[in-house]
Motif scaffolding. Structure first.
Motif, PDB file in Angstrom:
ATOM      1  N   VAL A 165     107.392 131.150 172.125  1.00 47.88           N
ATOM      2  CA  VAL A 165     107.999 130.421 171.180  1.00 47.88           C
ATOM      3  C   VAL A 165     107.835 130.790 169.718  1.00 47.88           C
ATOM      4  CG1 VAL A 165     108.198 128.320 169.973  1.00 47.88           C
ATOM      5  CG2 VAL A 165     107.986 128.127 172.417  1.00 47.88           C
ATOM      6  N   LYS A 166     106.638 131.313 169.513  1.00 48.66           N
ATOM      7  CA  LYS A 166     106.194 132.143 168.493  1.00 48.66           C
ATOM      8  C   LYS A 166     106.996 133.372 168.238  1.00 48.66           C
ATOM      9  CE  LYS A 166     101.530 130.214 167.705  1.00 48.66           C
ATOM     10  NZ  LYS A 166     100.010 130.787 167.671  1.00 48.66           N
ATOM     11  N   ARG A 167     107.330 134.015 169.301  1.00 44.73           N
ATOM     12  CA  ARG A 167     108.103 135.233 169.021  1.00 44.73           C
ATOM     13  C   ARG A 167     109.705 135.196 168.966  1.00 44.73           C
ATOM     14  NH1 ARG A 167     105.828 140.276 170.175  1.00 44.73           N
ATOM     15  NH2 ARG A 167     103.730 139.961 170.572  1.00 44.73           N
ATOM     16  N   LEU A 168     110.215 134.106 169.840  1.00 40.73           N
ATOM     17  CA  LEU A 168     111.315 133.939 169.849  1.00 40.73           C
ATOM     18  C   LEU A 168     111.991 132.926 168.952  1.00 40.73           C
ATOM     19  CD1 LEU A 168     111.928 134.392 173.669  1.00 40.73           C
ATOM     20  CD2 LEU A 168     112.444 135.895 172.032  1.00 40.73           C
ATOM     21  N   GLY A 169     111.202 131.898 168.712  1.00 49.81           N
ATOM     22  CA  GLY A 169     111.750 130.833 167.780  1.00 49.81           C
ATOM     23  C   GLY A 169     112.349 129.773 168.875  1.00 49.81           C
ATOM     24  N   GLN A 170     111.922 128.459 168.459  1.00 45.08           N
ATOM     25  CA  GLN A 170     112.312 127.164 169.276  1.00 45.08           C
ATOM     26  C   GLN A 170     113.908 127.156 169.852  1.00 45.08           C
ATOM     27  OE1 GLN A 170     112.258 123.474 167.388  1.00 45.08           O
ATOM     28  NE2 GLN A 170     113.574 122.433 168.543  1.00 45.08           N
ATOM     29  N   TYR A 171     114.875 127.442 169.018  1.00 42.65           N
ATOM     30  CA  TYR A 171     116.168 127.269 169.433  1.00 42.65           C
ATOM     31  C   TYR A 171     116.378 128.491 170.480  1.00 42.65           C
ATOM     32  CZ  TYR A 171     116.615 123.312 166.083  1.00 42.65           C
ATOM     33  OH  TYR A 171     116.401 122.311 165.536  1.00 42.65           O
ATOM     34  N   ARG A 172     116.141 129.745 169.736  1.00 41.39           N
ATOM     35  CA  ARG A 172     116.569 130.868 170.838  1.00 41.39           C
ATOM     36  C   ARG A 172     115.884 130.888 172.151  1.00 41.39           C
ATOM     37  NH1 ARG A 172     115.551 136.702 168.056  1.00 41.39           N
ATOM     38  NH2 ARG A 172     117.064 135.548 166.685  1.00 41.39           N
ATOM     39  N   THR A 173     114.515 130.079 172.135  1.00 43.03           N
ATOM     40  CA  THR A 173     113.815 130.090 173.598  1.00 43.03           C
ATOM     41  C   THR A 173     114.650 129.142 174.281  1.00 43.03           C
ATOM     42  OG1 THR A 173     111.938 130.275 172.378  1.00 43.03           O
ATOM     43  CG2 THR A 173     111.754 129.351 174.593  1.00 43.03           C
TER      44      THR A 173
ATOM     45  N   LEU B   6     121.100 124.082 161.846  1.00 45.67           N
ATOM     46  CA  LEU B   6     119.622 124.062 162.056  1.00 45.67           C
ATOM     47  C   LEU B   6     118.866 125.316 162.225  1.00 45.67           C
ATOM     48  CD1 LEU B   6     119.983 121.147 164.750  1.00 45.67           C
ATOM     49  CD2 LEU B   6     119.740 120.877 161.961  1.00 45.67           C
ATOM     50  N   THR B   7     117.741 125.357 161.702  1.00 49.05           N
ATOM     51  CA  THR B   7     117.060 126.837 162.157  1.00 49.05           C
ATOM     52  C   THR B   7     115.721 126.398 162.463  1.00 49.05           C
ATOM     53  OG1 THR B   7     116.409 126.834 159.697  1.00 49.05           O
ATOM     54  CG2 THR B   7     118.271 128.137 160.269  1.00 49.05           C
ATOM     55  N   ASP B   8     114.940 127.451 162.861  1.00 44.94           N
ATOM     56  CA  ASP B   8     113.610 127.105 163.367  1.00 44.94           C
ATOM     57  C   ASP B   8     112.649 126.813 162.295  1.00 44.94           C
ATOM     58  OD1 ASP B   8     113.979 127.671 166.000  1.00 44.94           O
ATOM     59  OD2 ASP B   8     114.018 129.662 165.924  1.00 44.94           O
ATOM     60  N   ARG B   9     113.000 127.558 161.087  1.00 44.89           N
ATOM     61  CA  ARG B   9     112.219 127.248 159.836  1.00 44.89           C
ATOM     62  C   ARG B   9     112.375 125.841 159.359  1.00 44.89           C
ATOM     63  NH1 ARG B   9     112.746 133.073 156.604  1.00 44.89           N
ATOM     64  NH2 ARG B   9     112.101 134.379 158.498  1.00 44.89           N
ATOM     65  N   GLN B  10     113.513 124.972 159.555  1.00 43.21           N
ATOM     66  CA  GLN B  10     113.690 123.637 159.040  1.00 43.21           C
ATOM     67  C   GLN B  10     112.598 122.815 159.480  1.00 43.21           C
ATOM     68  OE1 GLN B  10     117.493 122.396 159.984  1.00 43.21           O
ATOM     69  NE2 GLN B  10     117.292 120.373 158.949  1.00 43.21           N
ATOM     70  N   GLN B  11     112.056 121.963 158.534  1.00 45.38           N
ATOM     71  CA  GLN B  11     110.818 121.118 158.608  1.00 45.38           C
ATOM     72  C   GLN B  11     111.718 119.612 158.378  1.00 45.38           C
ATOM     73  OE1 GLN B  11     108.019 121.481 160.227  1.00 45.38           O
ATOM     74  NE2 GLN B  11     108.612 123.757 160.488  1.00 45.38           N
ATOM     75  N   ALA B  12     111.860 118.864 159.242  1.00 45.33           N
ATOM     76  CA  ALA B  12     112.324 117.580 159.053  1.00 45.33           C
ATOM     77  C   ALA B  12     111.297 116.699 158.684  1.00 45.33           C
ATOM     78  CB  ALA B  12     113.350 117.233 160.140  1.00 45.33           C
ATOM     79  N   VAL B  13     110.958 116.224 157.515  1.00 44.03           N
ATOM     80  CA  VAL B  13     109.687 115.242 157.102  1.00 44.03           C
ATOM     81  C   VAL B  13     110.461 114.004 157.268  1.00 44.03           C
ATOM     82  CG1 VAL B  13     107.823 114.577 155.724  1.00 44.03           C
ATOM     83  CG2 VAL B  13     108.680 117.130 156.048  1.00 44.03           C
ATOM     84  N   PRO B  14     110.128 112.884 158.266  1.00 42.97           N
ATOM     85  CA  PRO B  14     110.753 111.661 158.354  1.00 42.97           C
ATOM     86  C   PRO B  14     109.807 110.658 157.521  1.00 42.97           C
ATOM     87  CG  PRO B  14     109.196 111.856 160.389  1.00 42.97           C
ATOM     88  CD  PRO B  14     109.317 113.335 159.475  1.00 42.97           C
ATOM     89  N   VAL B  15     110.555 109.888 156.950  1.00 37.71           N
ATOM     90  CA  VAL B  15     109.892 108.889 156.161  1.00 37.71           C
ATOM     91  C   VAL B  15     110.137 107.422 156.498  1.00 37.71           C
ATOM     92  CG1 VAL B  15     109.934 107.573 153.809  1.00 37.71           C
ATOM     93  CG2 VAL B  15     110.052 109.846 153.831  1.00 37.71           C
TER      94      VAL B  15
END
Length: 474
Positions: free
Chosen positions: A311-319, A448-457
């Motif tokens: 996952v670190k190499r490929l990214g979440q979505y590509r994996t 959506l990208t692997d770098r996107q960080q959704a911070v919920p409130v």
């Protein structure tokens, strides 16, 4: 809370006593739960020889997730996770003992089988979200991916052991004997052992100190637990709607829930089509099922071990894309391969060692491909959901894949009987490919990208729960 060294691996995690006890309780309870479900299916098949009755058995332990999964998640969010875990194991042990008595009284009665299976699965709707919500309490953020990978390995091992290995071997080798005028056949012995092991799991949970669970919301005291539960029930539908709204409006989380649900449905499907694949597609005896499907279990374990680095190499979505493609190819090639070998060697194809080797390789690849979907999506759900909402979000995910699995299992069972298992596998390959394409479409539509960080409130309960970036736009 003791912290494992980053990168220390599974052994470092298992050196943490509280995590080890939770993991052992999961391994034992999941294995015997799957073994008992397999025993139910084989018992009903032995009694009725009916595919329809077998479909009802599947519904009996799938329907509770649809009916009670989300309400259970709301209650789990309000209750002590430790109490939910040990009490649910105790209750499942008691129900298993009742099952033993039912079999001793009337071995061919189907109604108690369906009813007790339904009750055990209902209890599991509380156990599963409580266990998943407990994992982040016992590890730090850097350990979360390895911890989830380990628990995912355990789930896969327990499914393989329960469905494919332990129950078939127990029914094959356990003798039937008489004691005090009672007939103790293998089914009775399986459920007696199941009851005992559930009680062992309850003891393992009780050995974990309450302080190790470190709840973000103070757990209710013993003397006001009932009042707390009744209070939660008063808001249950509102909180279920809020939990769904949180998932729906948080697009990365929604996608992860759908992806994990897809993996869960596929695991159910594999359990259903295992016997027809062995008997009808490969023309092998049913008792060779553990040999044929063992490579898939090995692939699941190997994939789980490698997943954090991949996952670190490929990214979440590509994996996940690679996982969908791998499932498509493996599912489509198996019946094609069998057809080709039959055409080339119509008299001796059943004894062709190369056919078995190639099927084993494809099953191994399918196991790894399933991990490519399962583990990244499960990790994303944990990371994108605040602790306060984990119970209901995880329960909603269970509701989603259980609701989808019921019509899928019934449809594929009927299709296998009517059209053959080979055509069902081609259809599954088409589903896998369509799922992968839909994931790509969804990611591009919402950027959506692997770098996107959704911070919920999380707002107070009377307000709608929305992701932070949406709140800023408002």
């Amino acid at each position: 809370m003791a912290v494992a060294k980053p990168g220390g691996g599974f052994l470092t995690l298992l050196r943490k006593p509280d995590f080890l006890r939770l993991w052992l309780a999961q391994l034992i309870s999941q294995t015997i739960f799957n073994a008992s479900n397999c025993a139910i299916m084989l018992l009903i098949e032995a009694i009725t020889q009916s595919t329809t009755q077998l479909g009802l058995a599947i519904i009996s332990f799938s329907l509770p997730a649809v009916l009670f999964g989300a309400p259970a998640g709301v209650l789990v969010d309000r209750m002590s996770k430790r109490k939910v875990l040990w009490s649910s194991n105790c209750l499942r042990g008691i129900v298993s003992l009742i099952f033993v008595l039912s079999l001793l009284f009337n071995h061919n009665a189907l109604l108690p089988v369906y009813a007790l299976s339904f009750i055990v699965s209902t209890i599991c709707q509380f156990f599963a979200p409580a266990e998943s919500a407990t994992i982040p309490m016992l590890v730090n953020n850097e350990e979360l991916m390895p911890a989830l990978s380990l628990f995912n390995i355990t789930i896969m091992i327990s499914q393989a052991l329960g469905f494919v290995v332990l129950t078939p071997l127990a029914l094959l080798f356990l003798p039937t004997f008489h004691l005090f005028g009672l007939t103790l056949d293998p089914f009775v012995q399986i459920y007696a052992a199941t009851a005992l092991l559930y009680l062992v799991c309850s003891g393992l949970i009780l050995l974990i100190p309450n302080k190790s669970f470190a709840p973000h919301i103070q757990a209710p005291k013993d003397n006001d637990l009932t009042a707390q539960t009744i209070g939660a029930m008063g808001h249950i539908w509102q909180e279920m709607a809020q939990g769904w709204n949180f998932v729906r409006t948080n697009k990365p989380l929604f996608l992860a829930v759908v992806q994990l649900s897809f993996a869960g449905v596929i695991i159910f499907v594999i359990s259903e089509i295992a016997t027809p694949m062995v008997k009808d597609l490969l023309s092998l005896p049913a008792n060779t099922m553990p040999i044929v499907f063992a490579p898939a279990g090995i692939g699941l374990i190997a994939g789980s071990l490698l997943m954090p680095q991949l996952v670190k190499r490929l990214g979440q979505y590509r994996t996940i894309h690679f996982g969908a493609l791998g499932l498509t190819l493996a599912t489509a090639i198996i019946p094609l391969l069998t057809l080709v070998v039959r055409l080339l060697a119509p008299q001796s194809w059943r004894d062709n060692p190369w056919l078995m080797i190639m099927v084993a390789v494809l099953m191994f690849a399918a196991g790894i491909a399933l991990d490519f979907i399962n583990i990244p999506s499960q990790t994303a759900i944990q990371e994108l959901t605040p602790d306060k909402l984990k119970g209901r979000v995880l329960s909603l995910q269970i509701v989603l894949y259980s609701a989808c699995s019921i019509p899928v299992l019934l449809f594929l069972g009927a299709a296998s009987d009517l059209f053959g298992i080979d055509r069902v596998l081609y259809l599954l390959a088409g589903f896998h490919l369509a799922f992968g394409l839909w994931c790509i479409y969804f990611e591009r539509k919402y950027k959506l990208t692997d770098r996107q960080q959704a911070v919920p409130v999380v707002t107070p309960l009377e307000h709608v729960i929305i992701p932070q970036e949406q709140e800023e736009r408002v």
